[in-house]
Structure formats: structure tokens, C-alpha cells
Enzyme design. Structure first.
Site, PDB file in Angstrom:
ATOM      1  N   TYR A 178      -4.022  -6.578  14.160  1.00 51.64           N
ATOM      2  CA  TYR A 178      -5.285  -7.244  14.513  1.00 51.64           C
ATOM      3  C   TYR A 178      -6.443  -6.612  13.711  1.00 51.64           C
ATOM      4  O   TYR A 178      -7.212  -7.319  13.053  1.00 51.64           O
ATOM      5  CB  TYR A 178      -5.499  -7.096  16.019  1.00 51.64           C
ATOM      6  CG  TYR A 178      -6.880  -7.425  16.510  1.00 51.64           C
ATOM      7  CD1 TYR A 178      -7.295  -8.744  16.658  1.00 51.64           C
ATOM      8  CD2 TYR A 178      -7.775  -6.411  16.859  1.00 51.64           C
ATOM      9  CE1 TYR A 178      -8.575  -9.036  17.126  1.00 51.64           C
ATOM     10  CE2 TYR A 178      -9.042  -6.694  17.328  1.00 51.64           C
ATOM     11  CZ  TYR A 178      -9.434  -8.013  17.460  1.00 51.64           C
ATOM     12  OH  TYR A 178     -10.692  -8.301  17.918  1.00 51.64           O
ATOM     13  N   PHE A 237      -6.844 -23.725  22.485  1.00 51.23           N
ATOM     14  CA  PHE A 237      -6.461 -23.331  23.852  1.00 51.23           C
ATOM     15  C   PHE A 237      -5.260 -22.396  23.886  1.00 51.23           C
ATOM     16  O   PHE A 237      -4.575 -22.321  24.899  1.00 51.23           O
ATOM     17  CB  PHE A 237      -6.199 -24.558  24.741  1.00 51.23           C
ATOM     18  CG  PHE A 237      -7.447 -25.360  25.022  1.00 51.23           C
ATOM     19  CD1 PHE A 237      -8.513 -24.792  25.704  1.00 51.23           C
ATOM     20  CD2 PHE A 237      -7.557 -26.669  24.598  1.00 51.23           C
ATOM     21  CE1 PHE A 237      -9.675 -25.527  25.957  1.00 51.23           C
ATOM     22  CE2 PHE A 237      -8.716 -27.411  24.848  1.00 51.23           C
ATOM     23  CZ  PHE A 237      -9.764 -26.831  25.527  1.00 51.23           C
ATOM     24  N   ASP A 243     -11.282 -25.157  19.362  1.00 51.00           N
ATOM     25  CA  ASP A 243     -10.330 -24.220  19.968  1.00 51.00           C
ATOM     26  C   ASP A 243      -8.979 -24.938  20.097  1.00 51.00           C
ATOM     27  O   ASP A 243      -8.939 -26.165  20.199  1.00 51.00           O
ATOM     28  CB  ASP A 243     -10.814 -23.795  21.369  1.00 51.00           C
ATOM     29  CG  ASP A 243     -10.297 -22.426  21.773  1.00 51.00           C
ATOM     30  OD1 ASP A 243     -11.102 -21.493  21.921  1.00 51.00           O
ATOM     31  OD2 ASP A 243      -9.055 -22.290  21.956  1.00 51.00           O
ATOM     32  N   PHE A 295     -13.308 -16.354  26.073  1.00 53.59           N
ATOM     33  CA  PHE A 295     -14.166 -15.497  26.909  1.00 53.59           C
ATOM     34  C   PHE A 295     -15.584 -15.400  26.318  1.00 53.59           C
ATOM     35  O   PHE A 295     -16.573 -15.797  26.948  1.00 53.59           O
ATOM     36  CB  PHE A 295     -13.471 -14.126  27.033  1.00 53.59           C
ATOM     37  CG  PHE A 295     -14.322 -12.953  27.395  1.00 53.59           C
ATOM     38  CD1 PHE A 295     -15.278 -13.027  28.411  1.00 53.59           C
ATOM     39  CD2 PHE A 295     -14.156 -11.738  26.730  1.00 53.59           C
ATOM     40  CE1 PHE A 295     -16.046 -11.919  28.748  1.00 53.59           C
ATOM     41  CE2 PHE A 295     -14.907 -10.627  27.064  1.00 53.59           C
ATOM     42  CZ  PHE A 295     -15.859 -10.719  28.058  1.00 53.59           C
ATOM     43  N   GLY A 332      -7.895 -19.850  25.168  1.00 49.80           N
ATOM     44  CA  GLY A 332      -9.107 -20.400  25.772  1.00 49.80           C
ATOM     45  C   GLY A 332      -8.775 -21.271  26.968  1.00 49.80           C
ATOM     46  O   GLY A 332      -7.625 -21.669  27.159  1.00 49.80           O
ATOM     47  N   ASN A 352     -15.439  -2.707  22.947  1.00 56.59           N
ATOM     48  CA  ASN A 352     -14.738  -3.472  23.989  1.00 56.59           C
ATOM     49  C   ASN A 352     -15.798  -4.236  24.779  1.00 56.59           C
ATOM     50  O   ASN A 352     -16.776  -3.646  25.224  1.00 56.59           O
ATOM     51  CB  ASN A 352     -13.974  -2.534  24.912  1.00 56.59           C
ATOM     52  CG  ASN A 352     -12.799  -1.912  24.193  1.00 56.59           C
ATOM     53  OD1 ASN A 352     -11.782  -2.555  23.997  1.00 56.59           O
ATOM     54  ND2 ASN A 352     -12.969  -0.679  23.754  1.00 56.59           N
ATOM     55  N   ALA A 406      -9.666 -15.991  17.195  1.00 57.83           N
ATOM     56  CA  ALA A 406      -8.766 -14.933  16.713  1.00 57.83           C
ATOM     57  C   ALA A 406      -7.724 -14.697  17.796  1.00 57.83           C
ATOM     58  O   ALA A 406      -7.894 -15.140  18.934  1.00 57.83           O
ATOM     59  CB  ALA A 406      -9.539 -13.633  16.455  1.00 57.83           C
TER      60      ALA A 406
HETATM   61  N1  LIG Z   1     -13.268  -9.108  23.899  1.00 54.75           N
HETATM   62  C1  LIG Z   1     -13.408  -8.015  23.161  1.00 54.75           C
HETATM   63  O1  LIG Z   1     -13.440  -6.908  23.692  1.00 54.75           O
HETATM   64  C2  LIG Z   1     -13.526  -8.122  21.654  1.00 54.75           C
HETATM   65  C3  LIG Z   1     -13.696  -6.937  20.919  1.00 54.75           C
HETATM   66  C4  LIG Z   1     -13.800  -7.012  19.541  1.00 54.75           C
HETATM   67  C5  LIG Z   1     -13.794  -8.246  18.908  1.00 54.75           C
HETATM   68  N2  LIG Z   1     -13.626  -9.381  19.636  1.00 54.75           N
HETATM   69  C6  LIG Z   1     -13.572 -10.662  18.924  1.00 54.75           C
HETATM   70  O2  LIG Z   1     -14.424 -11.609  19.544  1.00 54.75           O
HETATM   71  C7  LIG Z   1     -13.863 -12.910  19.402  1.00 54.75           C
HETATM   72  C8  LIG Z   1     -13.748 -13.556  20.772  1.00 54.75           C
HETATM   73  O3  LIG Z   1     -12.854 -12.775  21.558  1.00 54.75           O
HETATM   74  P1  LIG Z   1     -12.577 -13.055  23.079  1.00 54.75           P
HETATM   75  O4  LIG Z   1     -12.512 -11.751  23.757  1.00 54.75           O
HETATM   76  O5  LIG Z   1     -13.518 -14.070  23.600  1.00 54.75           O
HETATM   77  O6  LIG Z   1     -11.098 -13.624  23.012  1.00 54.75           O
HETATM   78  P2  LIG Z   1     -10.500 -14.997  23.539  1.00 54.75           P
HETATM   79  O7  LIG Z   1      -9.029 -14.934  23.313  1.00 54.75           O
HETATM   80  O8  LIG Z   1     -10.968 -15.279  24.914  1.00 54.75           O
HETATM   81  O9  LIG Z   1     -11.138 -16.044  22.536  1.00 54.75           O
HETATM   82  C9  LIG Z   1     -10.586 -16.377  21.285  1.00 54.75           C
HETATM   83  C10 LIG Z   1     -10.428 -17.886  21.259  1.00 54.75           C
HETATM   84  O10 LIG Z   1      -9.873 -18.280  19.987  1.00 54.75           O
HETATM   85  C11 LIG Z   1      -8.943 -19.320  20.220  1.00 54.75           C
HETATM   86  N3  LIG Z   1      -7.999 -19.335  19.097  1.00 54.75           N
HETATM   87  C12 LIG Z   1      -7.133 -18.356  18.706  1.00 54.75           C
HETATM   88  N4  LIG Z   1      -6.400 -18.764  17.657  1.00 54.75           N
HETATM   89  C13 LIG Z   1      -6.826 -20.021  17.348  1.00 54.75           C
HETATM   90  C14 LIG Z   1      -6.446 -20.966  16.367  1.00 54.75           C
HETATM   91  N5  LIG Z   1      -5.461 -20.712  15.494  1.00 54.75           N
HETATM   92  N6  LIG Z   1      -7.082 -22.161  16.333  1.00 54.75           N
HETATM   93  C15 LIG Z   1      -8.073 -22.444  17.223  1.00 54.75           C
HETATM   94  N7  LIG Z   1      -8.469 -21.586  18.192  1.00 54.75           N
HETATM   95  C16 LIG Z   1      -7.842 -20.390  18.254  1.00 54.75           C
HETATM   96  C17 LIG Z   1      -8.282 -18.979  21.553  1.00 54.75           C
HETATM   97  O11 LIG Z   1      -7.721 -20.089  22.205  1.00 54.75           O
HETATM   98  C18 LIG Z   1      -9.460 -18.405  22.329  1.00 54.75           C
HETATM   99  O12 LIG Z   1     -10.113 -19.394  23.102  1.00 54.75           O
HETATM  100  C19 LIG Z   1     -12.518 -12.743  18.706  1.00 54.75           C
HETATM  101  O13 LIG Z   1     -12.672 -12.976  17.329  1.00 54.75           O
HETATM  102  C20 LIG Z   1     -12.188 -11.288  18.957  1.00 54.75           C
HETATM  103  O14 LIG Z   1     -11.360 -10.759  17.961  1.00 54.75           O
HETATM  104  C21 LIG Z   1     -13.483  -9.349  21.000  1.00 54.75           C
END
Ligand SMILES: NC(=O)c1ccc[n+]([C@@H]2O[C@H](COP(=O)([O-])OP(=O)(O)OC[C@H]3O[C@@H](n4cnc5c(N)ncnc54)[C@H](O)[C@@H]3O)[C@@H](O)[C@H]2O)c1
Length: 320
Positions: A151, A34, A32, A12, A37, A180, A85
Site C-alpha cells: 500500500y 463499492f 466508486d 469513509f 464504500g 491515521n 484506494a
Molecule cells: N483512513 C485513514 O486512516 C487513511 C490514512 C492515510 C491515507 N488514507 C487514504 O485516504 C483515502 C480514503 O481512505 P478511506 O479511509 O476513506 O478508505 P475507504 O476504503 O473508506 O475509501 C476508499 C474508497 O475507494 C473505493 N475504491 C477502491 N478501489 C476502487 C476502484 N478500483 N474503483 C473505484 N473505487 C474504488 C472504495 O470502494 C472506497 O469507497 C484513500 O486513498 C486512503 O489510502 C486514509
């Protein structure tokens, strides 16, 4: 122009970060596996000759090293934006090995890779979840910290290991503590979840908790503005900033009503009750963004305005 690695590039936020970096003229390698993703998130980036992609599991150092070998042969990198993550917090509460692997081990391996290839700057997506349940407006230097989800715990451990790497090989680290984040391409979180439930055409919309949970929300477009502003402007070698709206947040009740409006639905809401939606849910929190304000950045959208904009975007993307 810089050479940059983005982990979590198909996610995202990571995919929108990739788009911005390419627009700015940088050369970007996305990684990534996936697990969450989506390939379509990289559709626009893939049309650029300055973008390449490595599909690999960052928890598997050998796979990542092999996948990156061709691009590393062409030269080293200036920055890693580490955004991979686990983003499904409840799943990590049910099975702690998920956050050990996808939230912590990914950071551990990214640092190992950076050390091996003399990449000296990291920008890290951390979270307000590291604070756990604390009263008042939480500042960056609050402590001791006891997160209430695996987490949050693994993100805090990731921050710690980045701090330790500053003593050995990193020149610069920027740690962003996100609130968020909502908006286009969202695939998890309350707005997305409620829309998935609505797709099943239920007689009422189930909402976890009693609707009073209240948290700060930021639209992804403004989050990205803040990230680049902090990366360029923060004076510290090891910089750590809360990022968020200026208000106290939006309630779950407000969000549920906004989702119904965006989806054009008039069914009643049905709350499951209790002050939190699920184990590991922080029911309400406020944190201080004074440090970022003093640096010179503040968002234009309130939590409620960010939620309403995101509801329209995500509802449209999900066929409503
Ligand atoms: N969306 C929120 O509200 C929010 C809030 C606080 C922190 N974050 C942090 O921002 C970052 C992005 O979050 P997001 O909301 O886009 O989530 P998301 O799940 O859409 O993106 C995370 C991406 O990491 C990839 N991924 C996970 N484990 C992996 C691995 N072992 N190897 C390779 N790729 C891997 C997933 O496929 C995914 O595409 C994350 O680190 C998340 O913790 C997000």
C-alpha cells in the site's frame, strides 16, 4: 463555484469530503465501485441536485470513461480529488495485486482521464505509510523512502507519477500525507476492528501486538479542515504536506481501553504480543507537521482526544 470529481466518493473520508464540497456550493461527481464504500454514506449528498454518482471500477479505464461520458459532455472539471484506494493494508500485503490495481492503477487511470479531458488540478490522498520505518520526526523532504507495505509503495509510486504529470499537463497538484484518520463512517482500522470483535461477545478482547505501538491520529472533521486550508493556501504548484496532530500519538493500549469504554464493556484485554500488529504495520512513527504549522494550520484535538471522539461515534454507528 467549481466542478469537481471525487474518486472513492462512497468511502469513509471521500463521502465526508463530498458532503463538504456540496455544502460549499460546488458541483460534484462521485466515483466508486463499492469495493469498500457504502451507498448509505452518499445519502445526504444524493439529496442535492449538484451531486451525481458514477459506479465504476477506476482500474478499468474503459468502464470509467463510459460512465463519465454524460457528465463530461456537460463540461470539463476544475479539480479531481483522488481518494479511491485499497484501504485494507494487510490484504495488500497478502496479495500485492490488490494495491497494484486499487492504489496505483486507479491513480494512473485518473491521470490518463484528466489528460484526455484537460482537467488540470489534482488533490491526492497520500499517506504516512510511504515513509516506512524511519527514526525521528520525518519531514516531507525525507529520503530515500522505503515503505514496508505494498500500500505504502503504491502510494509513493502514485505521488511520483503525479509529479511527472506536472511536467506535461497538470497545472496544480496537492499531495496530502495523512496520519491515521478516525471518526464517523469508519469501516476499517483499529477502532472499527475492535468493535467488530466485541460484537461477537468474546470473554476477552484480542488486541494485535503488545499495545505499545504508537501513532498519530487525526479526527476526520479536522482532516477535512486541513485539506481545504492547504488546497487554498499552499503557494507551491506541486504542494506536499504532512497532516497530523501536534503530539506523538496514541498507543494501541490507550485505543483498546477507549473502545471498551465507548462500548460499555469491562472484559479484559488480551494482547497477541510482539512490537507490531501485522506484517506491514509500522509500530511507531512520528512525523513533522512544521511545514503545515508554518502555513498557518494546526488541529485542536490531540491524538487521544480524536480517538476518544471517534470511539464514541463509531460505537454508536455499530449499535453499541
Ligand atoms: N483512513 C485513514 O486512516 C487513511 C490514512 C492515510 C491515507 N488514507 C487514504 O485516504 C483515502 C480514503 O481512505 P478511506 O479511509 O476513506 O478508505 P475507504 O476504503 O473508506 O475509501 C476508499 C474508497 O475507494 C473505493 N475504491 C477502491 N478501489 C476502487 C476502484 N478500483 N474503483 C473505484 N473505487 C474504488 C472504495 O470502494 C472506497 O469507497 C484513500 O486513498 C486512503 O489510502 C486514509
Amino acid at each position: 463555484m467549481a466542478r469537481v470529481i471525487v474518486t472513492g466518493a462512497a468511502g469513509f473520508i471521500g463521502s465526508q469530503l463530498v458532503d463538504r464540497l456540496i455544502q460549499q456550493g460546488h458541483t460534484v461527481v462521485g466515483i466508486d465501485n463499492f469495493v469498500r464504500g457504502r451507498e448509505e454514506n452518499l445519502a445526504s449528498a444524493s439529496t442535492s441536485e449538484r451531486f451525481s454518482f458514477v459506479r465504476a471500477d477506476l482500474a478499468d479505464i474503459e468502464a470509467v470513461t463510459a460512465g463519465l461520458a454524460p457528465v463530461l459532455a456537460a463540461g470539463t472539471f476544475d479539480w479531481v480529488w483522488h481518494f479511491a484506494a485499497n484501504s485494507d493494508i494487510p490484504s495488500g500485503v497478502a496479495d500485492p495485486s490488490i494495491d497494484l490495481r486499487d492504489t496505483f492503477l486507479t491513480t494512473f487511470n485518473v491521470l490518463k482521464l484528466m489528460r484526455g479531458h484537460a482537467i488540470k488540478a489534482i488533490a491526492f490522498a497520500s499517506t504516512s505509510a510511504i515513509y516506512g520505518v524511519k527514526p525521528g520526526r520525518i519531514r516531507e523532504d525525507a529520503g530515500p523512502l522505503f515503505p514496508i507495505s505494498n500500500y505504502g509503495a503504491m502510494k509513493l509510486a502514485s505521488e511520483a507519477i503525479i509529479g511527472a504529470a506536472m511536467e506535461s499537463f497538470l497545472d496544480r497538484a496537492v499531495i496530502f500525507r495523512f496520519p491515521n484518520v478516525v471518526g464517523s463512517r469508519g469501516t476499517h482500522g483499529i477502532i472499527f476492528d475492535l468493535l467488530q470483535k466485541l460484537k461477537l461477545r468474546p470473554p476477552s478482547l484480542e488486541v494485535l501486538g503488545d499495545g505499545t505501538q504508537c501513532k498519530p491520529y487525526l479526527h476526520v472533521s479536522e482532516l477535512l479542515d486541513a485539506l481545504f486550508f492547504i488546497q487554498k493556501t499552499a503557494p507551491e504548484r506541486l504542494a506536499c504536506y504532512n497532516i497530523g496532530p501536534l503530539d506523538d500519538g496514541a498507543t494501541v493500549g490507550f485505543i483498546a481501553a477507549a473502545v471498551l469504554r465507548a462500548a460499555g464493556s469491562t472484559i479484559p484485554l488480551r494482547y497477541t504480543g510482539g512490537d507490531r500488529g501485522w506484517v506491514g504495520d509500522v509500530p511507531r512513527f512520528q512525523y513533522s507537521t512544521d511545514k503545515l504549522g508554518e502555513l498557518g494550520w494546526e488541529p485542536r484535538l490531540s491524538s487521544q482526544a480524536a480517538v476518544e471522539k471517534a470511539c464514541d461515534e463509531v460505537a454508536r454507528e455499530n449499535g453499541f
